[in-house]
Write a protein that holds these residues in place. Sequence first.
Motif, PDB file in Angstrom:
ATOM      1  N   ASN A 365       0.847  -1.198   0.000  1.00 16.67           N
ATOM      2  CA  ASN A 365       0.000   0.000   0.000  1.00 16.67           C
ATOM      3  C   ASN A 365       0.876   1.238   0.000  1.00 16.67           C
ATOM      4  O   ASN A 365       1.925   1.291   0.669  1.00 16.67           O
ATOM      5  CB  ASN A 365      -0.907   0.020   1.229  1.00 16.67           C
ATOM      6  N   ASN A 366       0.457   2.243  -0.794  1.00 16.45           N
ATOM      7  CA  ASN A 366       1.155   3.521  -0.727  1.00 16.45           C
ATOM      8  C   ASN A 366       0.521   4.390   0.341  1.00 16.45           C
ATOM      9  O   ASN A 366      -0.371   3.944   1.076  1.00 16.45           O
ATOM     10  CB  ASN A 366       1.179   4.206  -2.097  1.00 16.45           C
ATOM     11  N   ARG A 367       0.968   5.612   0.412  1.00 14.15           N
ATOM     12  CA  ARG A 367       0.494   6.497   1.477  1.00 14.15           C
ATOM     13  C   ARG A 367      -1.015   6.725   1.368  1.00 14.15           C
ATOM     14  O   ARG A 367      -1.724   6.726   2.387  1.00 14.15           O
ATOM     15  CB  ARG A 367       1.250   7.835   1.395  1.00 14.15           C
ATOM     16  N   LEU A 370      -2.862   3.617   2.503  1.00 18.11           N
ATOM     17  CA  LEU A 370      -2.772   3.474   3.964  1.00 18.11           C
ATOM     18  C   LEU A 370      -3.700   4.448   4.669  1.00 18.11           C
ATOM     19  O   LEU A 370      -4.365   4.088   5.656  1.00 18.11           O
ATOM     20  CB  LEU A 370      -1.324   3.687   4.404  1.00 18.11           C
ATOM     21  N   GLU A 371      -3.752   5.689   4.194  1.00 20.14           N
ATOM     22  CA  GLU A 371      -4.618   6.681   4.838  1.00 20.14           C
ATOM     23  C   GLU A 371      -6.092   6.273   4.719  1.00 20.14           C
ATOM     24  O   GLU A 371      -6.865   6.446   5.663  1.00 20.14           O
ATOM     25  CB  GLU A 371      -4.384   8.050   4.207  1.00 20.14           C
ATOM     26  N   LYS A 372      -6.504   5.750   3.517  1.00 15.93           N
ATOM     27  CA  LYS A 372      -7.892   5.270   3.368  1.00 15.93           C
ATOM     28  C   LYS A 372      -8.189   4.175   4.383  1.00 15.93           C
ATOM     29  O   LYS A 372      -9.247   4.176   5.042  1.00 15.93           O
ATOM     30  CB  LYS A 372      -8.108   4.723   1.955  1.00 15.93           C
ATOM     31  N   TYR A 373      -7.241   3.234   4.505  1.00 16.68           N
ATOM     32  CA  TYR A 373      -7.466   2.109   5.417  1.00 16.68           C
ATOM     33  C   TYR A 373      -7.545   2.603   6.858  1.00 16.68           C
ATOM     34  O   TYR A 373      -8.393   2.160   7.633  1.00 16.68           O
ATOM     35  CB  TYR A 373      -6.337   1.092   5.250  1.00 16.68           C
ATOM     36  N   LEU A 374      -6.664   3.552   7.231  1.00 19.88           N
ATOM     37  CA  LEU A 374      -6.658   4.082   8.601  1.00 19.88           C
ATOM     38  C   LEU A 374      -7.940   4.850   8.894  1.00 19.88           C
ATOM     39  O   LEU A 374      -8.513   4.723   9.985  1.00 19.88           O
ATOM     40  CB  LEU A 374      -5.436   4.992   8.796  1.00 19.88           C
ATOM     41  N   LYS A 416      10.218  -8.912   3.252  1.00 23.21           N
ATOM     42  CA  LYS A 416      10.340  -9.346   4.644  1.00 23.21           C
ATOM     43  C   LYS A 416       9.166  -8.869   5.479  1.00 23.21           C
ATOM     44  O   LYS A 416       8.710  -9.571   6.397  1.00 23.21           O
ATOM     45  CB  LYS A 416      11.655  -8.836   5.237  1.00 23.21           C
ATOM     46  N   ILE A 417       8.635  -7.676   5.149  1.00 26.34           N
ATOM     47  CA  ILE A 417       7.459  -7.170   5.875  1.00 26.34           C
ATOM     48  C   ILE A 417       6.273  -8.108   5.672  1.00 26.34           C
ATOM     49  O   ILE A 417       5.535  -8.427   6.608  1.00 26.34           O
ATOM     50  CB  ILE A 417       7.124  -5.746   5.417  1.00 26.34           C
ATOM     51  N   LYS A 418       6.061  -8.550   4.414  1.00 25.15           N
ATOM     52  CA  LYS A 418       4.948  -9.453   4.126  1.00 25.15           C
ATOM     53  C   LYS A 418       5.054 -10.746   4.925  1.00 25.15           C
ATOM     54  O   LYS A 418       4.041 -11.319   5.332  1.00 25.15           O
ATOM     55  CB  LYS A 418       4.908  -9.767   2.628  1.00 25.15           C
ATOM     56  N   LYS A 419       6.297 -11.191   5.156  1.00 25.88           N
ATOM     57  CA  LYS A 419       6.487 -12.439   5.890  1.00 25.88           C
ATOM     58  C   LYS A 419       6.378 -12.239   7.396  1.00 25.88           C
ATOM     59  O   LYS A 419       6.037 -13.183   8.110  1.00 25.88           O
ATOM     60  CB  LYS A 419       7.860 -13.025   5.558  1.00 25.88           C
ATOM     61  N   ALA A 427       0.365  -3.500   5.721  1.00 29.88           N
ATOM     62  CA  ALA A 427       1.621  -2.759   5.682  1.00 29.88           C
ATOM     63  C   ALA A 427       1.697  -1.959   4.411  1.00 29.88           C
ATOM     64  O   ALA A 427       1.030  -2.250   3.416  1.00 29.88           O
ATOM     65  CB  ALA A 427       2.800  -3.710   5.781  1.00 29.88           C
ATOM     66  N   GLY A 428       2.567  -0.916   4.407  1.00 31.14           N
ATOM     67  CA  GLY A 428       2.720  -0.100   3.218  1.00 31.14           C
ATOM     68  C   GLY A 428       3.961   0.765   3.301  1.00 31.14           C
ATOM     69  O   GLY A 428       4.589   0.904   4.345  1.00 31.14           O
ATOM     70  N   ARG A 429       4.287   1.326   2.153  1.00 32.58           N
ATOM     71  CA  ARG A 429       5.431   2.252   2.060  1.00 32.58           C
ATOM     72  C   ARG A 429       4.894   3.665   2.196  1.00 32.58           C
ATOM     73  O   ARG A 429       4.096   4.118   1.386  1.00 32.58           O
ATOM     74  CB  ARG A 429       6.126   2.056   0.727  1.00 32.58           C
ATOM     75  N   TRP A 430       5.391   4.327   3.238  1.00 29.28           N
ATOM     76  CA  TRP A 430       4.909   5.681   3.534  1.00 29.28           C
ATOM     77  C   TRP A 430       5.570   6.716   2.626  1.00 29.28           C
ATOM     78  O   TRP A 430       4.989   7.722   2.288  1.00 29.28           O
ATOM     79  CB  TRP A 430       5.182   6.001   5.000  1.00 29.28           C
ATOM     80  N   GLY A 431       6.756   6.384   2.184  1.00 24.97           N
ATOM     81  CA  GLY A 431       7.500   7.301   1.329  1.00 24.97           C
ATOM     82  C   GLY A 431       8.994   7.128   1.546  1.00 24.97           C
ATOM     83  O   GLY A 431       9.447   6.910   2.687  1.00 24.97           O
ATOM     84  N   GLY A 432       9.784   7.233   0.487  1.00 22.91           N
ATOM     85  CA  GLY A 432      11.228   7.058   0.627  1.00 22.91           C
ATOM     86  C   GLY A 432      11.557   5.700   1.196  1.00 22.91           C
ATOM     87  O   GLY A 432      11.215   4.660   0.637  1.00 22.91           O
TER      88      GLY A 432
END
Length: 527
Positions: A365-367, A370-374, A416-419, A427-432
């Motif tokens: 998930n991108n930012r 993630l924000e939609k899910y939160l 590794k995060i998925k595992k 989980a997702g990449r927030w940026g950078g």
Amino acid sequence: MNKSGLLVRLAVVIGFASVAIGFLSTQLFYRLTVNQEIEIANQSIESLFKTVQATAATAAYLAEQDLAQEVVDGLSTNEVVKNVVMTFEGKSVKANSEPMHNSMIFPIASLFDPDQSIGQIAITPNIDYIKTRAEQLARENSKAMIMQAFIVTLVAIFVAFYLITKPMISIAKALHRTTPGDGSRLRVPEFHGNSELGVLVHDINKLLDKTESQFSEERKLREEIEALEKRFRMLFEKSISPIILMEPRGNILLYNSAFEQTLNKLGRNFQKSFGPLLSELFVEPETLANAVEVAFANDEIATGEFRLSSINDAESVWVQVIVTSIVSEDLREYYQVTLHDISKRKRELDMLAYQADFDKLTKLNNRQGLEKYLHNLIEAESPFTLVLMDLNWFKQVNDIYGHKSGDEILIFVADKIKKAIRPTDVAGRWGGDEFVLILNNADQTQTTQVVERLVHLISKPYYLRKYDQNVTIGASAGAASFPTDSSELQALLHLADQAMYQAKKVKESNPSDFLRFAESLIEEDNA
């Protein structure tokens, strides 16, 4: 010759009529002839009496029986006289012994005084002779009349044949040979230009003209209908969208090849019925049935997007369904169902949605996602722990070995995060090089276990094949819990970021202290 032909029947009718009329005429003529002969005989007898009147008067005056006998004998010699009796002065002179019946009485006038009767003569007519003669005359006249009737019959038949029957037979044969539409017309018979037969021929020709015109119009209409039918079939058969005509209960009456292709794509064989509204072919037939019911109740065309049910592992097929109710002239209802394949557009929309909410590089998930899910979790008031994680020593690897190597590290971390996370976590990449873990219903112990497992996995050396080098990275993380630490998203993010910053400050001096909780920051501020 045809026994039922008009000429035969006409001859029979005329013949019977002639015979009947001849018979009646013969009987009437016989009676008239007998009466006429009797009247003529009576006149003859009167004439005979006048002839002998003077002699009879002399015989009566002189009372001469011999002379009287000569008178009666002379009268009786005539064929029309059967017997004669002369009476005078008490004397009676008779011609023969034949009985006297129906006698004609003639008075004998005096020679000197015409008004004085001196005797009488009784003459009996010869009725048998008169009747025989009358019958002979009647027979001769009857033969003549029969012959005349026969001749009249022949003449009538001849005239009827050439003036009526023959022209009618000619008209009938010509009409029988005539085929409406071939341009042929009947010829008016000779001598019948203004007669009823001529009018009949003219009317028949007008009828043929009208029939030919109607045939021409019908042929033209048929050609137009055939052309329209060909176009319709071309549109129907060549349509890339399945079109089905069916009864409300589900029996399929008509379908095109596109429908067969769709069935093949679904791994199904054609059958006469797939249930009402093709319900067996849809994943959610109840939803389709409800949509159609509501649309028809509002007198509208039913439309909607629905997924078809495939019996094999083929990719899902989405169609736009258009259902139209058709009522025929005999008031029967039919459904026209049109299916437009929107699978490609559906996949493109799904891809766009995926691209909008997922990171292209890491497939996390991108930012925005993630924000939609939160936001959804906060609106549902579902407890969760937000973990904000930043990679340690990633910048050095990126600067030394380049961005492609940095991308390899990010993909490695995402894997590794998925595992490391649980099935219920996101989980997702927030940026950078920052990542976010959303741990549903996780306390500090569960959060610590997930983060420790993840840090342990990403801290192992990663081999850069291009440079034949092992590189090692780490991670610092900060966690904030909803609703314990805050019920607002921005506040949670700020707390998690501060906690991560506190952990990052000790990454060199105390690498094992890689996780801080927002709760500890709050306690420090309170202290």
